[in-house]
Design a protein around this motif. Structure first.
Motif, PDB file in Angstrom:
ATOM      1  N   GLU A 110       9.873   6.198  -4.198  1.00 55.58           N
ATOM      2  CA  GLU A 110       9.765   7.416  -4.789  1.00 55.58           C
ATOM      3  C   GLU A 110       8.441   7.820  -4.950  1.00 55.58           C
ATOM      4  O   GLU A 110       7.910   9.170  -4.624  1.00 55.58           O
ATOM      5  N   GLU A 111       7.512   6.869  -5.278  1.00 56.47           N
ATOM      6  CA  GLU A 111       5.881   7.120  -5.098  1.00 56.47           C
ATOM      7  C   GLU A 111       5.469   7.610  -3.540  1.00 56.47           C
ATOM      8  O   GLU A 111       4.739   8.567  -3.620  1.00 56.47           O
ATOM      9  N   GLN A 112       6.208   6.979  -2.746  1.00 60.93           N
ATOM     10  CA  GLN A 112       5.564   7.281  -1.283  1.00 60.93           C
ATOM     11  C   GLN A 112       6.195   8.666  -1.046  1.00 60.93           C
ATOM     12  O   GLN A 112       5.585   9.483  -0.021  1.00 60.93           O
ATOM     13  N   ALA A 113       7.217   9.312  -1.538  1.00 62.67           N
ATOM     14  CA  ALA A 113       7.892  10.477  -1.196  1.00 62.67           C
ATOM     15  C   ALA A 113       7.057  11.448  -1.970  1.00 62.67           C
ATOM     16  O   ALA A 113       7.102  12.637  -1.639  1.00 62.67           O
ATOM     17  N   HIS A 114       6.306  11.114  -2.928  1.00 64.16           N
ATOM     18  CA  HIS A 114       5.642  12.030  -3.822  1.00 64.16           C
ATOM     19  C   HIS A 114       4.131  11.871  -3.617  1.00 64.16           C
ATOM     20  O   HIS A 114       3.198  12.452  -4.596  1.00 64.16           O
ATOM     21  N   GLN A 115       3.483  11.254  -2.803  1.00 69.00           N
ATOM     22  CA  GLN A 115       1.915  10.968  -2.422  1.00 69.00           C
ATOM     23  C   GLN A 115       1.764  11.134  -1.109  1.00 69.00           C
ATOM     24  O   GLN A 115       2.284  10.769  -0.304  1.00 69.00           O
ATOM     25  N   ASP A 116       0.419  11.709  -1.055  1.00 70.89           N
ATOM     26  CA  ASP A 116      -0.097  11.917   0.159  1.00 70.89           C
ATOM     27  C   ASP A 116      -0.780  10.546   0.527  1.00 70.89           C
ATOM     28  O   ASP A 116      -1.494  10.083  -0.049  1.00 70.89           O
ATOM     29  N   VAL A 117      -0.293  10.356   2.086  1.00 69.92           N
ATOM     30  CA  VAL A 117      -0.954   8.884   2.360  1.00 69.92           C
ATOM     31  C   VAL A 117      -2.464   9.049   2.634  1.00 69.92           C
ATOM     32  O   VAL A 117      -2.909   7.960   2.316  1.00 69.92           O
ATOM     33  N   LEU A 118      -3.111  10.016   3.097  1.00 71.69           N
ATOM     34  CA  LEU A 118      -4.340   9.940   3.208  1.00 71.69           C
ATOM     35  C   LEU A 118      -5.237   9.981   2.087  1.00 71.69           C
ATOM     36  O   LEU A 118      -6.142   9.107   2.173  1.00 71.69           O
TER      37      LEU A 118
END
Length: 376
Positions: A194-202
């Motif tokens: 869920e965090e990865q889906a709502h977080q910008d990787v860079l």
């Protein structure tokens, strides 16, 4: 007897499944244990299991009550363990029979050894997510039914009962721990995805998806801000995308450093960022935007030869008729800042989207230490 064993084991599995459902967030596994649904279920489990025992003789019976007692001893502090164990002891005393003394001592023995194991830092950490190895838990299960010979002169009966009971409790513990640990893993992975889906990787900031969700939660006292890096395409073309990525990360950190704990910054897309200031009724939107602009303008990137970048900021209070109307106005303010020569803030406090934006004071002179570019 087999039916009773299966019934006791099935009841324990059902109770542990119910216990696993009381966890709805992985942080619940890791927090300091206290009076809650987890403690309550573990306290009631021994009592429920004693209602479906394997009767050996009049007043002497065995069951899987030791398993929830071990789990409670490994996870809870002594005072909470005592509070949870007392109802089980009182219930066993109420059942009566010649085995009441040995049954009570067995429960206390299991709890004491479990607490002794809990004093080891490694075990305490493992117990948080129900990962204590079986070889250690067996030490706590040994006192269970250890005093059965006091009620039976038949040593053969004792050996045929105690060792199978120990094995059955070990099996029950493995099943219970596996169910609870898998629940932790499931919740942990769910939150991670869920965090990865709502977080910008860079930039590690929340992404556009999270921004769209938060946008529709705007309150009239909030302030919405859009920030766009000036001439960022030139940075990428001249210095490469790796340098551009470093610039994006630096700008993201600068924006985040201007926010309070309950405010939030986002990477809206490309070189565009957003920020939401919560409960900012007393703040001047233009001042908030200028704080971000100056913070970013003070950055110097070694990858750019010590030069920096500038940003154009559009900002407005969220007291519009709808969040979308507020976003549209802020977007217009940001493009107005671009049209005014970039490196400035345009703010609006209009109550309706049709009202013209209140332009900020004239921008400061363009910072010549920033990346030299031609007008696009």
């Amino acid at each position: 007897m087999v039916k009773v064993i299966v019934l006791n084991l099935s009841l324990l599995i059902a109770l542990m499944y119910g216990l696993s459902l009381t966890y709805v967030h992985p942080r619940q596994f890791l927090r300091q244990q206290k009076l809650d649904a987890h403690w309550l279920l573990l306290s009631l489990a021994p009592i429920l299991l004693m209602n479906f025992p394997i009767t050996l003789s009049e007043g002497v019976f065995i069951d899987l009550r030791a398993v929830p007692v071990v789990l409670m001893a490994l996870r809870f502090s002594p005072e909470w363990l005592v509070a949870g164990l007392l109802p089980a002891i009182m219930y066993r005393v109420a059942l009566g029979g010649p085995g009441v003394m040995t049954g009570t001592i067995s429960l206390i023995g299991v709890a004491l050894v479990g607490q002794w194991l809990r004093q080891q830092p490694e075990v305490r950490q493992q117990a948080l997510t129900y990962q204590v190895p079986l070889r250690k838990v067996l030490l706590a299960l040994v006192p269970n039914a250890l005093l059965l010979p006091l009620h039976s002169q038949d040593l053969t009966l004792y050996l045929t009962v105690y060792l199978p009971l120990l094995a059955l409790c070990a099996l029950a513990y493995v099943i219970a721990a596996m169910m609870l640990h898998n629940r932790y893993r499931l919740l942990h992975l769910f939150r991670l995805y869920e965090e990865q889906a709502h977080q910008d990787v860079l930039s590690t900031l929340p992404n556009r998806r999270q921004f769209d969700l938060d946008l529709h939660q705007l309150a009239p006292d909030d302030v919405l801000c859009l920030i766009d890096i000036d001439h960022f395409k030139v940075v990428n073309d001249r210095y490469g995308h790796q340098v551009g990525d470093e610039v994006l990360k630096g700008v993201a950190e600068a924006i985040a450093s201007c926010l309070r704990r309950h405010d939030r910054a986002y990477r809206h897309g490309g070189e565009e960022f957003a920020a939401i200031f919560r409960n900012a009724a007393q703040a001047d939107p233009w001042t908030l935007g200028e704080r971000i602009r100056k913070k970013v303008g003070a950055l110097h990137f070694s990858e750019l030869g010590g030069a920096g970048v500038t940003v154009s900021v559009g900002i407005a209070r969220a007291n519009f008729e709808s969040p979308d109307a507020c976003f549209q106005q802020v977007d217009q303010n940001m493009y107005a800042a671009k049209q005014r020569g970039r490196n400035c803030t345009v703010a609006s406090q209009a109550l309706t989207p049709s009202a013209p934006p209140a332009l900020s004071p004239e921008p400061e002179p363009y910072d010549r230490s920033s990346v030299p570019v031609s007008q696009e």
